[in-house]
Design a protein around this motif. Structure first.
Motif, PDB file in Angstrom:
ATOM      1  N   VAL B 233       4.097   6.383   4.357  1.00 15.13           N
ATOM      2  CA  VAL B 233       2.957   5.866   4.776  1.00 15.13           C
ATOM      3  C   VAL B 233       3.058   4.621   5.695  1.00 15.13           C
ATOM      4  N   ILE B 234       3.999   3.830   5.385  1.00 21.57           N
ATOM      5  CA  ILE B 234       4.127   2.674   6.290  1.00 21.57           C
ATOM      6  C   ILE B 234       4.903   3.210   7.491  1.00 21.57           C
ATOM      7  N   THR B 235       4.285   3.917   8.552  1.00 15.17           N
ATOM      8  CA  THR B 235       4.886   4.260   9.799  1.00 15.17           C
ATOM      9  C   THR B 235       3.854   3.874  10.773  1.00 15.17           C
ATOM     10  N   ALA B 236       4.331   3.693  11.908  1.00 16.50           N
ATOM     11  CA  ALA B 236       3.437   3.329  13.032  1.00 16.50           C
ATOM     12  C   ALA B 236       2.388   4.423  13.506  1.00 16.50           C
ATOM     13  N   GLU B 237       2.940   5.680  13.151  1.00 17.42           N
ATOM     14  CA  GLU B 237       1.942   6.771  13.339  1.00 17.42           C
ATOM     15  C   GLU B 237       0.890   6.767  12.524  1.00 17.42           C
ATOM     16  N   THR B 238       1.434   6.717  11.017  1.00 16.15           N
ATOM     17  CA  THR B 238       0.094   6.835  10.062  1.00 16.15           C
ATOM     18  C   THR B 238      -0.949   5.833  10.021  1.00 16.15           C
ATOM     19  N   LEU B 239      -0.157   4.583  10.252  1.00 14.88           N
ATOM     20  CA  LEU B 239      -1.310   3.481  10.044  1.00 14.88           C
ATOM     21  C   LEU B 239      -2.156   3.361  11.324  1.00 14.88           C
ATOM     22  N   THR B 240      -1.463   3.750  12.676  1.00 16.15           N
ATOM     23  CA  THR B 240      -2.315   3.870  13.893  1.00 16.15           C
ATOM     24  C   THR B 240      -3.549   5.012  13.558  1.00 16.15           C
ATOM     25  N   TYR B 243      -6.062   3.404  11.110  1.00 14.47           N
ATOM     26  CA  TYR B 243      -6.999   2.229  11.508  1.00 14.47           C
ATOM     27  C   TYR B 243      -7.609   2.662  12.710  1.00 14.47           C
ATOM     28  N   GLY B 244      -7.187   3.512  13.540  1.00 12.97           N
ATOM     29  CA  GLY B 244      -7.626   4.071  14.735  1.00 12.97           C
ATOM     30  C   GLY B 244      -7.329   2.681  15.805  1.00 12.97           C
ATOM     31  N   THR B 245      -6.369   1.841  15.551  1.00  7.94           N
ATOM     32  CA  THR B 245      -6.041   0.784  16.460  1.00  7.94           C
ATOM     33  C   THR B 245      -4.369   0.891  16.613  1.00  7.94           C
ATOM     34  N   PRO B 246      -3.779   0.652  17.631  1.00  6.37           N
ATOM     35  CA  PRO B 246      -2.324   0.787  17.636  1.00  6.37           C
ATOM     36  C   PRO B 246      -1.629  -0.414  16.648  1.00  6.37           C
ATOM     37  N   ILE B 247      -0.591   0.221  15.832  1.00  2.65           N
ATOM     38  CA  ILE B 247       0.028  -0.600  14.821  1.00  2.65           C
ATOM     39  C   ILE B 247       1.301  -0.608  14.892  1.00  2.65           C
ATOM     40  N   GLU B 248       2.362  -1.313  15.018  1.00  2.00           N
ATOM     41  CA  GLU B 248       3.776  -1.388  14.933  1.00  2.00           C
ATOM     42  C   GLU B 248       4.382  -1.605  13.774  1.00  2.00           C
ATOM     43  N   VAL B 249       5.362  -1.046  13.282  1.00  7.92           N
ATOM     44  CA  VAL B 249       6.317  -1.339  12.211  1.00  7.92           C
ATOM     45  C   VAL B 249       7.553  -1.437  12.680  1.00  7.92           C
ATOM     46  N   LEU B 250       8.014  -2.743  12.228  1.00  2.00           N
ATOM     47  CA  LEU B 250       9.305  -3.077  12.780  1.00  2.00           C
ATOM     48  C   LEU B 250      10.361  -3.222  11.741  1.00  2.00           C
ATOM     49  N   GLY B 267      -4.766  -7.794   7.092  1.00  2.00           N
ATOM     50  CA  GLY B 267      -4.249  -7.007   6.057  1.00  2.00           C
ATOM     51  C   GLY B 267      -2.983  -6.426   6.611  1.00  2.00           C
ATOM     52  N   VAL B 268      -2.609  -5.977   7.638  1.00  2.00           N
ATOM     53  CA  VAL B 268      -1.762  -5.319   7.920  1.00  2.00           C
ATOM     54  C   VAL B 268      -0.454  -6.310   8.385  1.00  2.00           C
ATOM     55  N   HIS B 269      -0.936  -7.268   8.976  1.00  2.00           N
ATOM     56  CA  HIS B 269      -0.047  -8.226   9.847  1.00  2.00           C
ATOM     57  C   HIS B 269       0.322  -9.380   8.702  1.00  2.00           C
ATOM     58  N   GLY B 270       1.160 -10.059   9.246  1.00  2.00           N
ATOM     59  CA  GLY B 270       1.611 -11.365   8.242  1.00  2.00           C
ATOM     60  C   GLY B 270       0.536 -12.520   8.430  1.00  2.00           C
ATOM     61  N   ASP B 271      -0.508 -12.340   7.961  1.00  2.00           N
ATOM     62  CA  ASP B 271      -1.649 -13.356   8.462  1.00  2.00           C
ATOM     63  C   ASP B 271      -1.497 -14.578   7.371  1.00  2.00           C
ATOM     64  N   GLN B 272      -0.567 -14.652   6.414  1.00  2.00           N
ATOM     65  CA  GLN B 272      -0.569 -15.612   5.296  1.00  2.00           C
ATOM     66  C   GLN B 272      -0.395 -16.860   5.822  1.00  2.00           C
ATOM     67  N   HIS B 273       0.383 -16.844   7.141  1.00  2.00           N
ATOM     68  CA  HIS B 273       0.543 -18.233   7.800  1.00  2.00           C
ATOM     69  C   HIS B 273      -0.745 -18.950   7.986  1.00  2.00           C
ATOM     70  N   GLY B 274      -1.874 -18.611   8.365  1.00  2.00           N
ATOM     71  CA  GLY B 274      -3.229 -19.170   8.762  1.00  2.00           C
ATOM     72  C   GLY B 274      -3.813 -19.315   7.314  1.00  2.00           C
ATOM     73  N   GLY B 275      -3.245 -19.135   6.233  1.00  2.00           N
ATOM     74  CA  GLY B 275      -4.115 -19.451   5.176  1.00  2.00           C
ATOM     75  C   GLY B 275      -5.373 -18.657   4.913  1.00  2.00           C
ATOM     76  N   HIS B 276      -5.272 -17.448   5.054  1.00  2.00           N
ATOM     77  CA  HIS B 276      -6.349 -16.510   5.165  1.00  2.00           C
ATOM     78  C   HIS B 276      -6.944 -16.399   3.717  1.00  2.00           C
ATOM     79  N   HIS B 277      -8.332 -16.691   3.815  1.00  3.88           N
ATOM     80  CA  HIS B 277      -9.037 -16.543   2.429  1.00  3.88           C
ATOM     81  C   HIS B 277     -10.154 -15.522   2.223  1.00  3.88           C
ATOM     82  N   HIS B 278     -10.061 -14.844   0.966  1.00  5.11           N
ATOM     83  CA  HIS B 278     -11.271 -13.929   0.791  1.00  5.11           C
ATOM     84  C   HIS B 278     -12.149 -14.242  -0.212  1.00  5.11           C
ATOM     85  N   PRO B 279     -13.350 -13.846   0.022  1.00  5.14           N
ATOM     86  CA  PRO B 279     -14.395 -14.366  -0.789  1.00  5.14           C
ATOM     87  C   PRO B 279     -14.453 -13.765  -2.266  1.00  5.14           C
TER      88      PRO B 279
END
Lengths: 331, 279
Positions: B233-240, B243-250, B267-279
């Motif tokens: 599932v976690i492949t560039a092809e599947t995720l792209t 989502y309908g948007t290009p996504i890379e898996v390194l 949700g897909v990238h490493g956004d935890q650096h920004g202190g991402h919050h959810h309602p």
């Protein structure tokens, strides 16, 4: 027209008649404290009105200590205060109608609690600005209504002080029984719903997922809070209910985070506060509401100071542990 | 070990209000597996958790949990709702919070353990064991309001485990933890899953902290879902495609897979650096 029988049945009048006689007794100098606490206590307990005051106060202290602990835990002091203020016009209306104030307090406080509970009272913190404006409006109007009923009753404006700031004079045997019955209901119901209430209070989401009917438990607690507020109002008056409902419970919360120990401590402090307050009021001419509140304040400040000292000591221990050689600078 | 799947979903759809959240979803989670429900906000991850818990009815399809209906299975599931904070001034001990998970829903006084010391000892032993399992022994007797987010989360996991459930459901347990605590709690959950053979289903908006531990991934996006082992599932092809948007898996040199997407794709990238919050 008010008949003589009506006057006798009216709790307020009864209070005042008894109060007149007792106040004469207390200010005539025939009652004074000596150096022997034992004989002082026996002197105090020789008066039936004083025995009843201690009974009523002790019963109330147990109810207030238990309910107050949960009220603080749930952050519902504002609701408690609203219920107390609503009790004032209830009691004044009862006296005006020729009933004992007791029934007015219980009727008004419980009815208000059911009303607030059925409208889905949200916990403070989630309280909307409009909601607190509504509660403020209700409080002001309730006080005004109480004032009106006292005025309608004509004369006896002395009872206004008693209704707002408490009185320990003229507690009848039947009043003590009513207080005991209501406190009994509080203890029994709290015994049944205690654990789910604690669960729903500290951790509502998980409690709901575990099948605790959180809404029902919260509404039931609100009704118990109404009953407890009515009890306390009869000792401290409508405006000083927090002396017994908040101060002992807050003291207990500061001293221990253990639920069972905290509840026991809250009751113990409430009992102590009532006994000291009544004792001081008996041997002086100043009102009981002041003494009970002041004793409660001393307990609260004492626990707050002890807590702060303990926190500082723990922080100091941690600092020492993380900095092994502090001697280099000082020597 | 039984061969009946812990969760069995067949052509399931959920409608909330008039809005279809997702439809035609089919997947299995095997017993003892560590599964993650992933996807962007609003994809219906928590909705799926509620459906598995039997708190939300399906509009179509079937859903079997631990071999029975979701409602029947609920007592055998430990549930950790989406991140909740205890107020800093809440003076109830962590150990009491765990204890409430054991018997906090019972009515009446706890008479058996007031009368019989053995019942009390047995209860204490169970609670202590769970607290030890999550590594919370050092701070379990302090008021929970004074503890850090990571310490609170450990105690809440102990609370969810204390009835020895067959399955553990966690809704964003790493949300609003700092990076070291995210890694530590993720490792703890994986550890618990393997030590106790419990099935773990975990909702996450960031896959990176748990990727190395996962046996199965359920990806929800755009009203549809995709399930399978992470390697599929976690492949560039599947995720792209999803989502309908290009996504890379390194693939990093140290082994773990790192997922990188467009910056606006929460949700897909490493956004935890920004202190991402959810309602």
């Amino acid at each position: 027209m008010i008949t003589g029988l009506h006057l006798l049945a009216a709790g307020g009048v009864h209070d005042l008649l008894a109060a007149g006689g007792v106040r004469d007794l207390l200010t005539s100098g025939s009652v004074h404290a000596g150096w022997n606490p034992w004989s002082d206590m026996r002197q105090m307990l020789a008066y039936h009105f004083m025995v009843n005051a201690l009974r009523a106060g002790s019963i109330t202290a147990v109810a207030a200590g238990l309910i107050g602990w949960f009220m603080i835990l749930r952050g519902q002091s504002f609701a408690g205060h609203t219920l107390a203020v609503v009790g004032f016009p209830g009691a004044a209306a009862a006296i005006w109608a020729g009933l004992a104030a007791t029934w007015g307090y219980f009727g008004a406080c419980t009815a208000a609690a059911i009303l607030i509970g059925s409208t889905g009272y949200r916990r403070p913190g989630g309280e909307a600005a409009g909601e607190s404006a509504l509660i403020g409006t209700v409080q002001a109007f309730a006080l005004a209504c109480g004032l009106l009923f006292v005025a309608l009753y004509k004369g006896f404006l002395n009872s206004l002080t008693g209704l707002l700031f408490g009185s320990f004079l003229g507690v009848t045997d039947s009043q003590v029984l009513a207080l005991l019955a209501m406190a009994g209901i509080i203890v029994v119901v709290l015994g049944v719903i205690g654990r789910p209430l604690l669960f729903a209070s500290v951790d509502p989401d998980v409690a709901r997922a575990r099948g605790v009917p959180a809404q029902f438990v919260s509404a039931a607690f609100l009704v118990l809070l109404g009953v407890a507020t009515a009890e306390v109002s009869q000792i401290t008056g409508s405006l000083l209910v927090f002396a017994l409902l908040v101060m002992p419970a807050a003291t207990a919360h500061r001293i221990t985070p253990r639920p069972v120990l905290g509840l026991a401590l809250s009751v113990a402090v409430a009992l102590l506060v009532v006994w000291i307050g009544l004792g001081l009021a008996f041997y002086s001419v100043y009102p009981v509401g002041f003494y009970i509140t002041t004793t409660g304040l001393v307990c609260y400040l004492g626990s707050a100071a002890a807590r702060r000292a303990a926190t500082r000591r723990r922080a100091a221990t941690r600092r020492r542990a993380s900095r092994p050689d502090p001697s280099g600078l000082s020597s | 070990m039984s061969t009946i799947p812990a969760v069995e979903v067949r052509e399931a759809s959920v409608v909330v209000g008039a809005e279809p959240i997702w439809s035609d979803l089919s997947f299995d989670i095997g017993p003892g597996e560590f599964a993650a429900v992933l996807g962007p906000n609003g994809a219906g991850k928590s909705t799926l958790l509620k459906a598995i818990l039997g708190l939300l009815p399906l509009a179509a399809g079937t859903l079997r949990v631990l071999g029975s209906s979701p409602a029947e299975a609920r007592p055998r599931i430990g549930y950790l709702p989406q991140r909740r904070h205890f107020q800093a001034d809440l003076r109830v001990r962590g150990i009491d919070i765990v204890g409430l998970g054991l018997d906090g829903d019972r009515w009446g006084l706890p008479l058996p353990r007031l009368i019989r010391p053995s019942a009390q000892r047995q209860r204490t032993a169970v609670i202590d064991e769970m607290i030890d399992l999550v590594g919370a022994t050092a701070f379990a007797r302090r008021p929970i309001g004074e503890l850090s987010g990571g310490e609170q989360q450990r105690l809440l996991i102990a609370q969810a485990l204390v009835r020895r459930p067959q399955m553990l459901m966690l809704d964003e347990p790493l949300d609003s933890l700092d990076l070291p605590n995210q890694a530590a709690v993720a490792a703890l959950i994986a550890d618990v899953s393997h030590q106790t053979a419990i099935t773990v289903v975990m909702v996450a908006h960031d896959v990176n902290p748990i990727l190395t531990y996962l046996d199965r991934v359920i990806y929800l996006a755009g009203g549809a879902g995709l399930a399978g082992p992470p390697s599929e599932v976690i492949t560039a092809e599947t995720l792209t495609r999803l989502y309908g948007t290009p996504i890379e898996v390194l693939h990093s040199a140290r082994g773990p897979v790192v997922v990188v997407g467009q910056p606006d794709l929460t949700g897909v990238h490493g956004d935890q650096h920004g202190g991402h919050h959810h309602p």
